[in-house]
Design a protein around this motif. Structure first.
Motif, PDB file in Angstrom:
ATOM      1  N   SER A 353       0.764  -1.207  -0.048  1.00 42.29           N
ATOM      2  CA  SER A 353      -0.092  -0.012   0.115  1.00 42.29           C
ATOM      3  C   SER A 353       0.923   1.238  -0.169  1.00 42.29           C
ATOM      4  O   SER A 353       0.493   2.244  -0.678  1.00 42.29           O
ATOM      5  CB  SER A 353      -0.995   0.055   1.339  1.00 42.29           C
ATOM      6  N   SER A 354       1.990   1.217   0.800  1.00 41.01           N
ATOM      7  CA  SER A 354       2.875   2.406   0.825  1.00 41.01           C
ATOM      8  C   SER A 354       3.527   2.566  -0.451  1.00 41.01           C
ATOM      9  O   SER A 354       3.463   3.859  -0.971  1.00 41.01           O
ATOM     10  CB  SER A 354       4.023   2.234   1.994  1.00 41.01           C
ATOM     11  N   TYR A 355       4.002   1.516  -1.209  1.00 40.14           N
ATOM     12  CA  TYR A 355       4.654   1.829  -2.491  1.00 40.14           C
ATOM     13  C   TYR A 355       3.826   2.419  -3.520  1.00 40.14           C
ATOM     14  O   TYR A 355       3.817   3.094  -4.384  1.00 40.14           O
ATOM     15  CB  TYR A 355       4.957   0.209  -3.112  1.00 40.14           C
ATOM     16  N   ILE A 356       2.246   1.619  -3.677  1.00 41.69           N
ATOM     17  CA  ILE A 356       1.363   2.150  -4.490  1.00 41.69           C
ATOM     18  C   ILE A 356       1.184   3.731  -4.263  1.00 41.69           C
ATOM     19  O   ILE A 356       1.105   4.529  -5.167  1.00 41.69           O
ATOM     20  CB  ILE A 356       0.015   1.385  -4.372  1.00 41.69           C
ATOM     21  N   ILE A 357       0.908   4.150  -3.078  1.00 39.87           N
ATOM     22  CA  ILE A 357       0.616   5.595  -2.783  1.00 39.87           C
ATOM     23  C   ILE A 357       1.776   6.510  -3.173  1.00 39.87           C
ATOM     24  O   ILE A 357       1.551   7.497  -3.722  1.00 39.87           O
ATOM     25  CB  ILE A 357       0.282   5.636  -1.295  1.00 39.87           C
ATOM     26  N   LEU A 358       3.012   6.038  -2.645  1.00 46.65           N
ATOM     27  CA  LEU A 358       4.277   6.692  -2.899  1.00 46.65           C
ATOM     28  C   LEU A 358       4.499   6.963  -4.626  1.00 46.65           C
ATOM     29  O   LEU A 358       4.726   7.906  -5.006  1.00 46.65           O
ATOM     30  CB  LEU A 358       5.281   5.956  -2.092  1.00 46.65           C
ATOM     31  N   TYR A 359       4.065   5.587  -5.182  1.00 47.06           N
ATOM     32  CA  TYR A 359       4.494   5.704  -6.535  1.00 47.06           C
ATOM     33  C   TYR A 359       3.756   6.726  -7.201  1.00 47.06           C
ATOM     34  O   TYR A 359       3.826   7.424  -8.065  1.00 47.06           O
ATOM     35  CB  TYR A 359       4.064   4.404  -7.030  1.00 47.06           C
ATOM     36  N   ILE A 360       2.180   6.778  -6.878  1.00 50.75           N
ATOM     37  CA  ILE A 360       1.111   7.703  -7.468  1.00 50.75           C
ATOM     38  C   ILE A 360       1.461   9.164  -7.176  1.00 50.75           C
ATOM     39  O   ILE A 360       1.534  10.054  -7.906  1.00 50.75           O
ATOM     40  CB  ILE A 360      -0.263   7.372  -6.979  1.00 50.75           C
ATOM     41  N   ILE A 361       2.043   9.561  -5.721  1.00 51.28           N
ATOM     42  CA  ILE A 361       2.472  10.740  -5.324  1.00 51.28           C
ATOM     43  C   ILE A 361       3.682  11.347  -6.311  1.00 51.28           C
ATOM     44  O   ILE A 361       3.612  12.562  -6.766  1.00 51.28           O
ATOM     45  CB  ILE A 361       2.557  10.830  -3.904  1.00 51.28           C
ATOM     46  N   ASN A 362       4.507  10.394  -6.512  1.00 53.86           N
ATOM     47  CA  ASN A 362       5.660  10.600  -7.119  1.00 53.86           C
ATOM     48  C   ASN A 362       5.517  11.095  -8.491  1.00 53.86           C
ATOM     49  O   ASN A 362       6.259  11.821  -9.236  1.00 53.86           O
ATOM     50  CB  ASN A 362       6.789   9.277  -7.046  1.00 53.86           C
ATOM     51  N   LYS A 363       4.501  10.402  -9.104  1.00 54.66           N
ATOM     52  CA  LYS A 363       3.923  10.780 -10.398  1.00 54.66           C
ATOM     53  C   LYS A 363       3.195  11.956 -10.613  1.00 54.66           C
ATOM     54  O   LYS A 363       3.601  12.882 -11.593  1.00 54.66           O
ATOM     55  CB  LYS A 363       3.106   9.565 -11.058  1.00 54.66           C
ATOM     56  N   ILE A 364       2.683  12.496  -9.585  1.00 57.53           N
ATOM     57  CA  ILE A 364       1.960  13.721  -9.619  1.00 57.53           C
ATOM     58  C   ILE A 364       2.966  14.798  -9.160  1.00 57.53           C
ATOM     59  O   ILE A 364       2.921  16.142  -9.824  1.00 57.53           O
ATOM     60  CB  ILE A 364       0.777  13.690  -8.559  1.00 57.53           C
ATOM     61  N   MET A 365       3.717  14.695  -8.103  1.00 60.19           N
ATOM     62  CA  MET A 365       4.559  15.576  -7.471  1.00 60.19           C
ATOM     63  C   MET A 365       5.793  14.928  -6.970  1.00 60.19           C
ATOM     64  O   MET A 365       5.852  14.222  -6.097  1.00 60.19           O
ATOM     65  CB  MET A 365       3.719  16.265  -6.470  1.00 60.19           C
ATOM     66  N   PRO A 366       6.848  14.815  -7.763  1.00 60.60           N
ATOM     67  CA  PRO A 366       7.970  14.236  -7.566  1.00 60.60           C
ATOM     68  C   PRO A 366       8.538  14.183  -6.089  1.00 60.60           C
ATOM     69  O   PRO A 366       8.703  15.217  -5.288  1.00 60.60           O
ATOM     70  CB  PRO A 366       9.227  14.830  -8.474  1.00 60.60           C
ATOM     71  N   LEU A 367       8.819  13.120  -5.507  1.00 55.98           N
ATOM     72  CA  LEU A 367       9.162  12.993  -4.053  1.00 55.98           C
ATOM     73  C   LEU A 367      10.798  13.354  -4.009  1.00 55.98           C
ATOM     74  O   LEU A 367      11.168  13.980  -2.700  1.00 55.98           O
ATOM     75  CB  LEU A 367       9.292  11.382  -3.641  1.00 55.98           C
ATOM     76  N   ARG A 368      11.511  13.357  -5.009  1.00 55.79           N
ATOM     77  CA  ARG A 368      12.774  13.424  -4.807  1.00 55.79           C
ATOM     78  C   ARG A 368      13.165  14.950  -5.522  1.00 55.79           C
ATOM     79  O   ARG A 368      12.575  15.440  -6.489  1.00 55.79           O
ATOM     80  CB  ARG A 368      13.708  12.717  -5.664  1.00 55.79           C
ATOM     81  N   ALA A 369      14.156  15.673  -4.525  1.00 53.56           N
ATOM     82  CA  ALA A 369      14.696  16.823  -5.124  1.00 53.56           C
ATOM     83  C   ALA A 369      15.559  16.832  -6.486  1.00 53.56           C
ATOM     84  O   ALA A 369      16.181  15.535  -6.528  1.00 53.56           O
ATOM     85  CB  ALA A 369      15.296  17.732  -4.045  1.00 53.56           C
TER      86      ALA A 369
END
Length: 395
Positions: A353-369
Protein backbone atom coordinates in the motif's frame (compact mmCIF):
# COMPACT_ATOMS: atom_id res chain seq x y z
CA UNK A 1 -15.60 9.69 45.79
CA UNK A 2 -15.71 5.92 45.22
CA UNK A 3 -12.85 3.62 44.28
CA UNK A 4 -13.98 3.37 40.67
CA UNK A 5 -13.82 7.15 40.25
CA UNK A 6 -10.36 7.29 41.80
CA UNK A 7 -9.12 4.58 39.43
CA UNK A 8 -10.65 6.47 36.51
CA UNK A 9 -8.83 9.66 37.48
CA UNK A 10 -5.51 7.90 38.08
CA UNK A 11 -5.62 6.07 34.75
CA UNK A 12 -6.61 9.26 32.93
CA UNK A 13 -3.67 11.14 34.42
CA UNK A 14 -1.33 8.26 33.65
CA UNK A 15 -2.43 8.10 30.00
CA UNK A 16 -1.84 11.85 29.63
CA UNK A 17 1.56 11.53 31.32
CA UNK A 18 2.53 8.61 29.06
CA UNK A 19 1.32 10.56 26.02
CA UNK A 20 3.54 13.47 27.06
CA UNK A 21 6.57 11.20 27.28
CA UNK A 22 5.79 9.84 23.81
CA UNK A 23 5.59 13.37 22.42
CA UNK A 24 9.19 13.83 23.61
CA UNK A 25 10.00 11.43 20.80
CA UNK A 26 9.08 14.17 18.30
CA UNK A 27 12.13 16.29 19.23
CA UNK A 28 13.97 12.99 19.67
CA UNK A 29 13.55 12.05 16.02
CA UNK A 30 14.13 15.65 14.97
CA UNK A 31 17.39 16.07 16.88
CA UNK A 32 18.75 12.67 15.89
CA UNK A 33 18.04 13.26 12.21
CA UNK A 34 19.29 16.87 12.34
CA UNK A 35 22.57 15.62 13.77
CA UNK A 36 22.97 12.84 11.22
CA UNK A 37 22.37 14.88 8.05
CA UNK A 38 24.72 17.48 6.58
CA UNK A 39 24.34 21.07 7.72
CA UNK A 40 22.77 22.11 4.40
CA UNK A 41 19.73 19.89 5.09
CA UNK A 42 19.10 20.45 8.80
CA UNK A 43 16.24 22.96 8.52
CA UNK A 44 14.44 20.73 6.03
CA UNK A 45 14.70 17.76 8.41
CA UNK A 46 13.38 19.82 11.32
CA UNK A 47 10.54 21.16 9.18
CA UNK A 48 9.32 17.76 8.02
CA UNK A 49 9.44 16.43 11.60
CA UNK A 50 7.34 19.38 12.75
CA UNK A 51 4.84 18.89 9.94
CA UNK A 52 4.63 15.14 10.53
CA UNK A 53 3.52 15.71 14.11
CA UNK A 54 1.00 18.39 13.15
CA UNK A 55 -0.39 16.76 10.01
CA UNK A 56 -0.46 13.18 11.32
CA UNK A 57 -2.10 14.16 14.60
CA UNK A 58 -4.86 16.20 12.95
CA UNK A 59 -5.47 13.52 10.32
CA UNK A 60 -5.78 10.90 13.04
CA UNK A 61 -8.21 13.11 14.95
CA UNK A 62 -10.44 13.73 11.94
CA UNK A 63 -10.30 10.32 10.25
CA UNK A 64 -7.82 7.76 11.55
CA UNK A 65 -8.99 7.16 15.11
CA UNK A 66 -12.53 6.21 14.16
CA UNK A 67 -11.25 3.91 11.39
CA UNK A 68 -8.88 2.20 13.82
CA UNK A 69 -11.18 1.77 16.81
CA UNK A 70 -14.70 2.23 15.50
CA UNK A 71 -17.15 2.40 18.41
CA UNK A 72 -14.70 0.93 20.89
CA UNK A 73 -14.57 3.13 23.95
CA UNK A 74 -12.63 3.21 27.19
CA UNK A 75 -14.51 2.84 30.45
CA UNK A 76 -11.39 2.94 32.59
CA UNK A 77 -10.29 6.48 31.66
CA UNK A 78 -11.44 9.62 29.88
CA UNK A 79 -12.10 8.98 26.21
CA UNK A 80 -10.11 12.12 25.45
CA UNK A 81 -7.06 10.76 27.27
CA UNK A 82 -7.42 7.44 25.41
CA UNK A 83 -7.45 9.34 22.10
CA UNK A 84 -4.45 11.49 23.01
CA UNK A 85 -2.42 8.43 23.91
CA UNK A 86 -3.18 6.76 20.58
CA UNK A 87 -2.61 10.03 18.71
CA UNK A 88 0.89 10.25 20.16
CA UNK A 89 1.78 7.00 18.35
CA UNK A 90 0.66 7.86 14.85
CA UNK A 91 3.34 10.33 13.81
CA UNK A 92 6.11 7.92 14.83
CA UNK A 93 5.30 5.67 11.86
CA UNK A 94 6.14 8.48 9.43
CA UNK A 95 9.04 9.74 11.57
CA UNK A 96 10.67 6.35 11.03
CA UNK A 97 10.28 6.83 7.30
CA UNK A 98 11.31 10.48 7.05
CA UNK A 99 14.78 9.98 8.51
CA UNK A 100 15.58 7.22 6.06
CA UNK A 101 14.82 9.38 3.01
CA UNK A 102 16.38 12.56 4.36
CA UNK A 103 18.71 14.75 2.27
CA UNK A 104 16.86 14.03 -0.98
CA UNK A 105 13.11 13.80 -0.25
CA UNK A 106 10.91 16.89 -0.64
CA UNK A 107 8.73 18.13 2.18
CA UNK A 108 5.31 18.59 0.54
CA UNK A 109 5.06 15.11 -1.04
CA UNK A 110 6.10 13.56 2.29
CA UNK A 111 3.42 15.62 4.01
CA UNK A 112 0.81 14.32 1.57
CA UNK A 113 1.88 10.76 2.30
CA UNK A 114 1.66 11.55 6.02
CA UNK A 115 -2.02 12.45 5.60
CA UNK A 116 -2.76 9.12 3.90
CA UNK A 117 -0.68 7.10 6.36
CA UNK A 118 -2.30 8.71 9.42
CA UNK A 119 -5.83 8.69 8.00
CA UNK A 120 -5.99 5.27 6.32
CA UNK A 121 -2.93 2.99 6.20
CA UNK A 122 -1.80 3.03 9.84
CA UNK A 123 -5.38 3.02 11.20
CA UNK A 124 -6.12 -0.11 9.14
CA UNK A 125 -3.10 -1.86 10.69
CA UNK A 126 -4.28 -0.78 14.14
CA UNK A 127 -7.83 -1.91 13.37
CA UNK A 128 -6.80 -5.54 12.80
CA UNK A 129 -4.35 -5.68 15.72
CA UNK A 130 -5.45 -3.39 18.55
CA UNK A 131 -8.76 -2.01 17.30
CA UNK A 132 -12.24 -3.04 16.20
CA UNK A 133 -10.81 -5.75 13.88
CA UNK A 134 -12.74 -5.97 10.63
CA UNK A 135 -10.89 -9.24 9.90
CA UNK A 136 -12.53 -10.99 12.85
CA UNK A 137 -13.96 -14.34 11.85
CA UNK A 138 -12.01 -14.50 8.57
CA UNK A 139 -9.00 -16.59 7.62
CA UNK A 140 -6.84 -13.45 7.93
CA UNK A 141 -7.83 -12.72 11.54
CA UNK A 142 -4.69 -12.05 13.56
CA UNK A 143 -3.77 -13.38 16.98
CA UNK A 144 -0.42 -11.56 17.14
CA UNK A 145 0.56 -10.09 20.50
CA UNK A 146 2.25 -6.72 20.11
CA UNK A 147 1.94 -4.61 23.25
CA UNK A 148 3.28 -1.29 21.98
CA UNK A 149 4.01 -1.77 18.31
CA UNK A 150 7.18 -3.65 17.32
CA UNK A 151 5.20 -4.62 14.23
CA UNK A 152 2.20 -2.27 14.32
CA UNK A 153 4.35 0.88 14.48
CA UNK A 154 8.01 0.12 13.87
CA UNK A 155 7.74 -2.49 11.12
CA UNK A 156 4.91 -0.57 9.46
CA UNK A 157 7.11 2.51 9.32
CA UNK A 158 10.05 0.41 8.18
CA UNK A 159 8.14 -1.16 5.29
CA UNK A 160 6.91 2.28 4.21
CA UNK A 161 10.51 3.51 4.32
CA UNK A 162 11.74 0.61 2.19
CA UNK A 163 9.06 1.41 -0.38
CA UNK A 164 10.10 5.06 -0.41
CA UNK A 165 13.81 4.31 -0.82
CA UNK A 166 13.13 1.95 -3.71
CA UNK A 167 11.22 4.74 -5.45
CA UNK A 168 13.51 7.73 -4.83
CA UNK A 169 16.91 6.02 -4.73
CA UNK A 170 20.09 6.84 -2.86
CA UNK A 171 21.66 10.20 -2.10
CA UNK A 172 23.81 11.59 -4.89
CA UNK A 173 27.35 10.26 -4.59
CA UNK A 174 26.61 7.74 -1.85
CA UNK A 175 27.48 4.75 -4.04
CA UNK A 176 30.12 5.89 -6.60
CA UNK A 177 30.15 4.32 -10.07
CA UNK A 178 33.67 3.01 -9.52
CA UNK A 179 32.36 0.99 -6.57
CA UNK A 180 32.52 1.23 -2.80
CA UNK A 181 30.52 3.33 -0.39
CA UNK A 182 31.11 7.02 0.23
CA UNK A 183 30.96 7.78 3.93
CA UNK A 184 28.84 10.86 4.69
CA UNK A 185 29.66 11.72 8.33
CA UNK A 186 27.14 13.06 10.83
CA UNK A 187 27.22 16.84 11.14
CA UNK A 188 26.46 17.16 14.85
CA UNK A 189 27.14 14.26 17.21
CA UNK A 190 25.79 16.08 20.30
CA UNK A 191 22.42 16.46 18.56
CA UNK A 192 22.42 12.78 17.60
CA UNK A 193 23.08 11.86 21.23
CA UNK A 194 20.40 14.20 22.55
CA UNK A 195 17.89 12.86 20.07
CA UNK A 196 18.61 9.23 20.92
CA UNK A 197 18.17 9.83 24.65
CA UNK A 198 14.94 11.76 24.10
CA UNK A 199 13.68 8.74 22.18
CA UNK A 200 14.86 6.45 24.98
CA UNK A 201 12.96 8.49 27.58
CA UNK A 202 9.89 8.59 25.35
CA UNK A 203 9.95 4.80 25.15
CA UNK A 204 9.03 4.57 28.83
CA UNK A 205 5.70 6.20 28.00
CA UNK A 206 5.48 4.27 24.74
CA UNK A 207 5.67 0.85 26.39
CA UNK A 208 4.66 1.65 29.95
CA UNK A 209 1.57 3.53 28.86
CA UNK A 210 0.50 0.65 26.62
CA UNK A 211 -0.18 -1.48 29.70
CA UNK A 212 -3.35 0.61 29.88
CA UNK A 213 -3.81 1.04 33.60
CA UNK A 214 -1.77 1.83 36.68
CA UNK A 215 -4.61 2.21 39.20
CA UNK A 216 -4.14 -1.06 41.05
CA UNK A 217 -1.20 -2.68 42.82
CA UNK A 218 -0.99 -5.41 40.19
CA UNK A 219 -1.08 -2.96 37.29
CA UNK A 220 1.40 -0.62 38.96
CA UNK A 221 3.83 -3.54 39.28
CA UNK A 222 3.21 -4.49 35.65
CA UNK A 223 3.89 -0.93 34.46
CA UNK A 224 7.12 -0.82 36.47
CA UNK A 225 8.22 -4.21 35.10
CA UNK A 226 7.41 -3.09 31.56
CA UNK A 227 9.51 0.06 31.89
CA UNK A 228 12.33 -1.83 33.58
CA UNK A 229 12.44 -4.43 30.80
CA UNK A 230 12.28 -1.69 28.19
CA UNK A 231 15.31 0.04 29.69
CA UNK A 232 17.24 -3.22 30.06
CA UNK A 233 16.87 -4.05 26.38
CA UNK A 234 18.14 -0.60 25.40
CA UNK A 235 21.13 -0.92 27.71
CA UNK A 236 22.09 -4.31 26.27
CA UNK A 237 21.67 -3.17 22.68
CA UNK A 238 24.09 -0.31 23.30
CA UNK A 239 26.64 -2.45 25.15
CA UNK A 240 26.69 -5.24 22.57
CA UNK A 241 27.19 -2.81 19.68
CA UNK A 242 29.99 -1.05 21.58
CA UNK A 243 31.75 -4.40 22.03
CA UNK A 244 31.30 -5.32 18.36
CA UNK A 245 32.60 -1.93 17.19
CA UNK A 246 35.69 -2.22 19.38
CA UNK A 247 36.43 -5.77 18.25
CA UNK A 248 35.82 -5.14 14.54
CA UNK A 249 37.16 -1.62 14.07
CA UNK A 250 39.05 -0.74 17.28
CA UNK A 251 36.77 2.32 17.42
CA UNK A 252 33.72 3.09 19.55
CA UNK A 253 31.32 4.53 16.95
CA UNK A 254 28.81 6.49 19.04
CA UNK A 255 26.20 6.68 16.29
CA UNK A 256 26.19 2.89 16.01
CA UNK A 257 26.11 2.45 19.79
CA UNK A 258 23.06 4.73 20.03
CA UNK A 259 21.37 2.87 17.18
CA UNK A 260 22.13 -0.35 19.04
CA UNK A 261 20.25 1.01 22.04
CA UNK A 262 17.32 2.02 19.85
CA UNK A 263 17.34 -1.39 18.18
CA UNK A 264 17.09 -3.06 21.58
CA UNK A 265 14.22 -0.76 22.53
CA UNK A 266 12.33 -1.58 19.33
CA UNK A 267 12.90 -5.31 19.84
CA UNK A 268 11.47 -5.39 23.37
CA UNK A 269 8.45 -3.25 22.49
CA UNK A 270 6.25 -6.19 21.47
CA UNK A 271 6.23 -7.85 24.89
CA UNK A 272 8.00 -6.09 27.76
CA UNK A 273 5.04 -6.82 30.03
CA UNK A 274 5.36 -10.58 29.45
CA UNK A 275 9.05 -11.18 30.17
CA UNK A 276 10.97 -11.80 33.36
CA UNK A 277 13.76 -9.35 34.13
CA UNK A 278 16.45 -11.39 32.33
CA UNK A 279 14.88 -12.15 28.94
CA UNK A 280 15.21 -8.51 27.73
CA UNK A 281 18.99 -8.93 28.07
CA UNK A 282 18.90 -11.48 25.26
CA UNK A 283 16.28 -9.64 23.22
CA UNK A 284 18.13 -6.31 23.41
CA UNK A 285 21.50 -7.94 22.68
CA UNK A 286 20.18 -9.61 19.54
CA UNK A 287 18.61 -6.26 18.63
CA UNK A 288 22.02 -4.61 18.76
CA UNK A 289 23.58 -7.36 16.64
CA UNK A 290 20.83 -6.94 14.04
CA UNK A 291 21.60 -3.23 13.80
CA UNK A 292 25.24 -3.94 12.98
CA UNK A 293 24.35 -6.64 10.46
CA UNK A 294 21.52 -4.60 8.96
CA UNK A 295 23.51 -1.43 8.28
CA UNK A 296 26.11 -3.40 6.31
CA UNK A 297 23.46 -5.51 4.58
CA UNK A 298 21.42 -2.58 3.29
CA UNK A 299 24.54 -0.74 2.13
CA UNK A 300 25.57 -3.80 0.11
CA UNK A 301 22.18 -3.65 -1.58
CA UNK A 302 22.72 0.10 -2.18
CA UNK A 303 19.65 0.93 -0.12
CA UNK A 304 20.63 4.31 1.29
CA UNK A 305 19.29 4.87 4.80
CA UNK A 306 21.12 7.79 6.44
CA UNK A 307 19.85 7.15 9.99
CA UNK A 308 19.82 3.34 9.94
CA UNK A 309 16.05 3.22 10.37
CA UNK A 310 15.60 -0.02 8.44
CA UNK A 311 18.07 -1.80 10.71
CA UNK A 312 16.66 -0.28 13.89
CA UNK A 313 12.92 -0.34 13.20
CA UNK A 314 12.17 -2.86 10.45
CA UNK A 315 14.56 -5.67 11.36
CA UNK A 316 14.07 -5.27 15.10
CA UNK A 317 10.33 -4.82 14.75
CA UNK A 318 10.26 -8.26 13.14
CA UNK A 319 12.67 -9.76 15.68
CA UNK A 320 10.77 -8.32 18.63
CA UNK A 321 7.48 -9.77 17.44
CA UNK A 322 9.06 -13.18 16.84
CA UNK A 323 10.67 -13.01 20.30
CA UNK A 324 7.24 -12.86 21.93
CA UNK A 325 6.38 -16.17 20.29
CA UNK A 326 9.67 -17.65 21.49
CA UNK A 327 9.93 -16.34 25.05
CA UNK A 328 6.58 -15.04 26.29
CA UNK A 329 4.69 -17.02 28.89
CA UNK A 330 1.01 -16.26 28.48
CA UNK A 331 -0.77 -19.60 28.17
CA UNK A 332 -2.01 -20.76 24.80
CA UNK A 333 -3.00 -17.30 23.56
CA UNK A 334 0.44 -16.56 22.08
CA UNK A 335 2.01 -18.82 19.48
CA UNK A 336 5.00 -18.41 17.22
CA UNK A 337 2.78 -19.17 14.23
CA UNK A 338 0.36 -16.43 15.27
CA UNK A 339 3.23 -13.95 15.61
CA UNK A 340 4.63 -14.87 12.19
CA UNK A 341 1.21 -14.57 10.57
CA UNK A 342 0.83 -11.06 11.97
CA UNK A 343 4.28 -10.04 10.76
CA UNK A 344 3.57 -11.31 7.24
CA UNK A 345 0.09 -9.80 6.91
CA UNK A 346 1.23 -6.38 8.15
CA UNK A 347 4.37 -6.54 5.97
CA UNK A 348 2.44 -7.25 2.78
CA UNK A 349 -0.17 -4.59 3.46
CA UNK A 350 2.23 -1.89 4.69
CA UNK A 351 4.79 -2.33 1.91
CA UNK A 352 2.40 -2.78 -1.00
CA UNK A 353 0.00 0.00 0.00
CA UNK A 354 2.84 2.41 0.80
CA UNK A 355 4.58 1.65 -2.48
CA UNK A 356 1.40 2.25 -4.49
CA UNK A 357 0.57 5.51 -2.72
CA UNK A 358 4.14 6.82 -2.94
CA UNK A 359 4.37 5.80 -6.60
CA UNK A 360 1.20 7.76 -7.39
CA UNK A 361 2.36 10.80 -5.41
CA UNK A 362 5.73 10.64 -7.15
CA UNK A 363 4.03 10.74 -10.57
CA UNK A 364 1.99 13.79 -9.58
CA UNK A 365 4.59 15.59 -7.48
CA UNK A 366 8.16 14.22 -7.51
CA UNK A 367 9.26 12.91 -4.13
CA UNK A 368 12.91 13.56 -4.87
CA UNK A 369 14.59 16.93 -5.07
CA UNK A 370 16.43 17.82 -8.27
CA UNK A 371 20.18 17.37 -8.61
CA UNK A 372 20.90 21.08 -8.15
CA UNK A 373 18.64 21.28 -5.10
CA UNK A 374 20.28 18.23 -3.56
CA UNK A 375 23.75 19.62 -4.16
CA UNK A 376 22.87 23.02 -2.74
CA UNK A 377 20.97 21.53 0.16
CA UNK A 378 17.24 21.37 0.78
CA UNK A 379 17.30 24.13 3.41
CA UNK A 380 17.57 26.91 0.82
CA UNK A 381 15.14 25.58 -1.79
CA UNK A 382 12.55 24.00 0.51
CA UNK A 383 12.60 26.32 3.51
CA UNK A 384 14.51 29.50 2.66
CA UNK A 385 16.23 29.28 6.03
CA UNK A 386 19.64 27.81 6.69
CA UNK A 387 20.23 26.16 10.07
CA UNK A 388 23.87 27.28 10.10
CA UNK A 389 24.04 30.38 7.84
CA UNK A 390 27.49 31.34 9.09
CA UNK A 391 28.96 28.05 7.85
CA UNK A 392 30.36 27.83 4.35
CA UNK A 393 28.50 25.08 2.58
CA UNK A 394 30.67 22.26 1.32
CA UNK A 395 29.20 20.58 -1.72
Amino acid sequence: MNLESISYIIDTLYAIFAMTLIIFMVPGFAMLEAGIVRTKNVTAVLTINTLIYAVASLSFLLFGYSLAFGDLGSDSMSKYAAFLFQMAFVGKVVNIMSGGVSERAKIIPLSLFTIIMASILYPLVVNVTWGSNFLEGTILELSMYDLAGSTVIHSTGGWALLAAILIIGARKGRYPKEGGIRVIPASNIPLVTLGAFLLWIGWFGFNGGSVGSIASKENADLVALTIMNTNTAGLCGAIVVAIIMQIMYKKLDLTMILNGALGGLVAVTAGPDLYDIYTPILIGSVGGILVVIGVSFFDKLKIDDPVGALSVHLLNGIWGTVAVGLFASNGDDITLLGQLKGIIVVAIFAFVSSYIILYIINKIMPLRAGNDEEMQGLDVEECGIEAYPEFKRAF
